[in-house]
Design a protein around this motif. Structure first.
Motif, PDB file in Angstrom:
ATOM      1  N   CYS A  38     -25.278 -37.827  26.276  1.00 10.72           N
ATOM      2  CA  CYS A  38     -25.387 -39.282  26.406  1.00 10.72           C
ATOM      3  C   CYS A  38     -24.018 -39.903  26.684  1.00 10.72           C
ATOM      4  O   CYS A  38     -23.920 -40.872  27.435  1.00 10.72           O
ATOM      5  N   MET A  39     -22.970 -39.320  26.111  1.00 13.09           N
ATOM      6  CA  MET A  39     -21.617 -39.810  26.409  1.00 13.09           C
ATOM      7  C   MET A  39     -21.268 -39.546  27.877  1.00 13.09           C
ATOM      8  O   MET A  39     -20.627 -40.369  28.516  1.00 13.09           O
ATOM      9  N   LYS A  40     -21.706 -38.406  28.401  1.00 13.42           N
ATOM     10  CA  LYS A  40     -21.452 -38.102  29.813  1.00 13.42           C
ATOM     11  C   LYS A  40     -22.135 -39.149  30.688  1.00 13.42           C
ATOM     12  O   LYS A  40     -21.551 -39.646  31.652  1.00 13.42           O
ATOM     13  N   LEU A  41     -23.366 -39.515  30.333  1.00 12.21           N
ATOM     14  CA  LEU A  41     -24.080 -40.559  31.071  1.00 12.21           C
ATOM     15  C   LEU A  41     -23.315 -41.880  31.002  1.00 12.21           C
ATOM     16  O   LEU A  41     -23.132 -42.564  32.007  1.00 12.21           O
TER      17      LEU A  41
ATOM     18  N   MET B  28     -28.856 -41.542  16.449  1.00  8.65           N
ATOM     19  CA  MET B  28     -29.227 -40.453  17.353  1.00  8.65           C
ATOM     20  C   MET B  28     -28.850 -39.104  16.741  1.00  8.65           C
ATOM     21  O   MET B  28     -27.854 -38.994  16.033  1.00  8.65           O
ATOM     22  N   ASN B  29     -29.659 -38.107  17.040  1.00 10.97           N
ATOM     23  CA  ASN B  29     -29.334 -36.750  16.638  1.00 10.97           C
ATOM     24  C   ASN B  29     -27.960 -36.404  17.230  1.00 10.97           C
ATOM     25  O   ASN B  29     -27.783 -36.471  18.441  1.00 10.97           O
ATOM     26  N   PRO B  30     -26.969 -36.034  16.402  1.00 12.57           N
ATOM     27  CA  PRO B  30     -25.606 -35.804  16.898  1.00 12.57           C
ATOM     28  C   PRO B  30     -25.498 -34.757  18.004  1.00 12.57           C
ATOM     29  O   PRO B  30     -24.584 -34.823  18.817  1.00 12.57           O
TER      30      PRO B  30
ATOM     31  N   LYS C 251     -39.605 -37.077  16.440  1.00  9.45           N
ATOM     32  CA  LYS C 251     -39.070 -35.939  17.196  1.00  9.45           C
ATOM     33  C   LYS C 251     -38.156 -36.449  18.310  1.00  9.45           C
ATOM     34  O   LYS C 251     -38.588 -36.641  19.435  1.00  9.45           O
ATOM     35  N   GLN C 252     -36.897 -36.655  17.966  1.00  3.57           N
ATOM     36  CA  GLN C 252     -35.936 -37.077  18.981  1.00  3.57           C
ATOM     37  C   GLN C 252     -35.696 -35.913  19.935  1.00  3.57           C
ATOM     38  O   GLN C 252     -35.495 -34.784  19.503  1.00  3.57           O
ATOM     39  N   THR C 253     -35.712 -36.216  21.213  1.00  2.00           N
ATOM     40  CA  THR C 253     -35.402 -35.215  22.220  1.00  2.00           C
ATOM     41  C   THR C 253     -34.221 -35.707  23.040  1.00  2.00           C
ATOM     42  O   THR C 253     -33.943 -36.910  23.089  1.00  2.00           O
ATOM     43  N   LEU C 254     -33.563 -34.785  23.699  1.00  2.00           N
ATOM     44  CA  LEU C 254     -32.453 -35.164  24.565  1.00  2.00           C
ATOM     45  C   LEU C 254     -32.941 -36.093  25.665  1.00  2.00           C
ATOM     46  O   LEU C 254     -32.307 -37.103  25.956  1.00  2.00           O
ATOM     47  N   ASP C 255     -34.092 -35.778  26.257  1.00  2.00           N
ATOM     48  CA  ASP C 255     -34.639 -36.613  27.323  1.00  2.00           C
ATOM     49  C   ASP C 255     -34.866 -38.049  26.851  1.00  2.00           C
ATOM     50  O   ASP C 255     -34.500 -38.999  27.528  1.00  2.00           O
ATOM     51  N   LEU C 256     -35.446 -38.203  25.671  1.00  2.00           N
ATOM     52  CA  LEU C 256     -35.697 -39.545  25.137  1.00  2.00           C
ATOM     53  C   LEU C 256     -34.384 -40.292  24.920  1.00  2.00           C
ATOM     54  O   LEU C 256     -34.255 -41.458  25.308  1.00  2.00           O
ATOM     55  N   CYS C 257     -33.399 -39.634  24.323  1.00  2.00           N
ATOM     56  CA  CYS C 257     -32.116 -40.292  24.045  1.00  2.00           C
ATOM     57  C   CYS C 257     -31.412 -40.688  25.337  1.00  2.00           C
ATOM     58  O   CYS C 257     -30.841 -41.777  25.429  1.00  2.00           O
TER      59      CYS C 257
END
Length: 126
Positions: free
Chosen positions: A113-116, A105-107, A65-71
């Motif tokens: 993540c690119m913003k980070l 990563m889930n697209p 379960k990929q989450t935005l927080d994890l990525c």
């Protein structure tokens, strides 16, 4: 204690254990020895996933379960680990790790993540 010793000796055994026998401790022992074993962990907890993905970015593909927080956490840790280990200079290792991470990563999490990446390391986009 006997289970810990077995997993320390042969961590691949974790894949044959039913979920109820895969304790957090046994799973962490197995993952510390072989990050790819993440794919056999039934109840993947965040710290386990972060640990595995930080040291082997391709293992994000094994996260159930990929989450935005994890990525975001893994991306951020990779950036800071690479930056610190390189004495503040960019290197092909960082590009490889980030590329690998994004490929599994889930697209839908790519924009955040690119913003980070762009705010943390503008030099990567120069």
């Amino acid at each position: 204690m006997a289970n810990e010793q077995i997993i320390k000796t042969c961590p691949r055994i974790i894949k044959y254990l039913p979920a109820e026998f895969q304790t957090r401790e046994l799973c962490m022992i197995a993952i510390k020895r072989n990050r790819n074993l993440l794919q056999y962990i039934h109840n993947q907890f965040d710290e386990l996933c972060v640990f595995a993905c930080t040291y082997e970015s391709h293992t994000l593909a094994y996260v159930n379960k990929q989450t935005l927080d994890l990525c975001i956490r893994v991306t951020d840790i990779l950036l800071h680990m690479q930056w610190a280990s390189l004495g503040g200079s960019a290197d092909g290792g960082l590009y490889r790790d980030i590329h690998t991470l994004f490929s599994v990563m889930n697209p839908e999490f790519h924009p955040e993540c690119m913003k980070l990446l762009s705010t943390s390391r503008p030099d990567l986009f120069a």
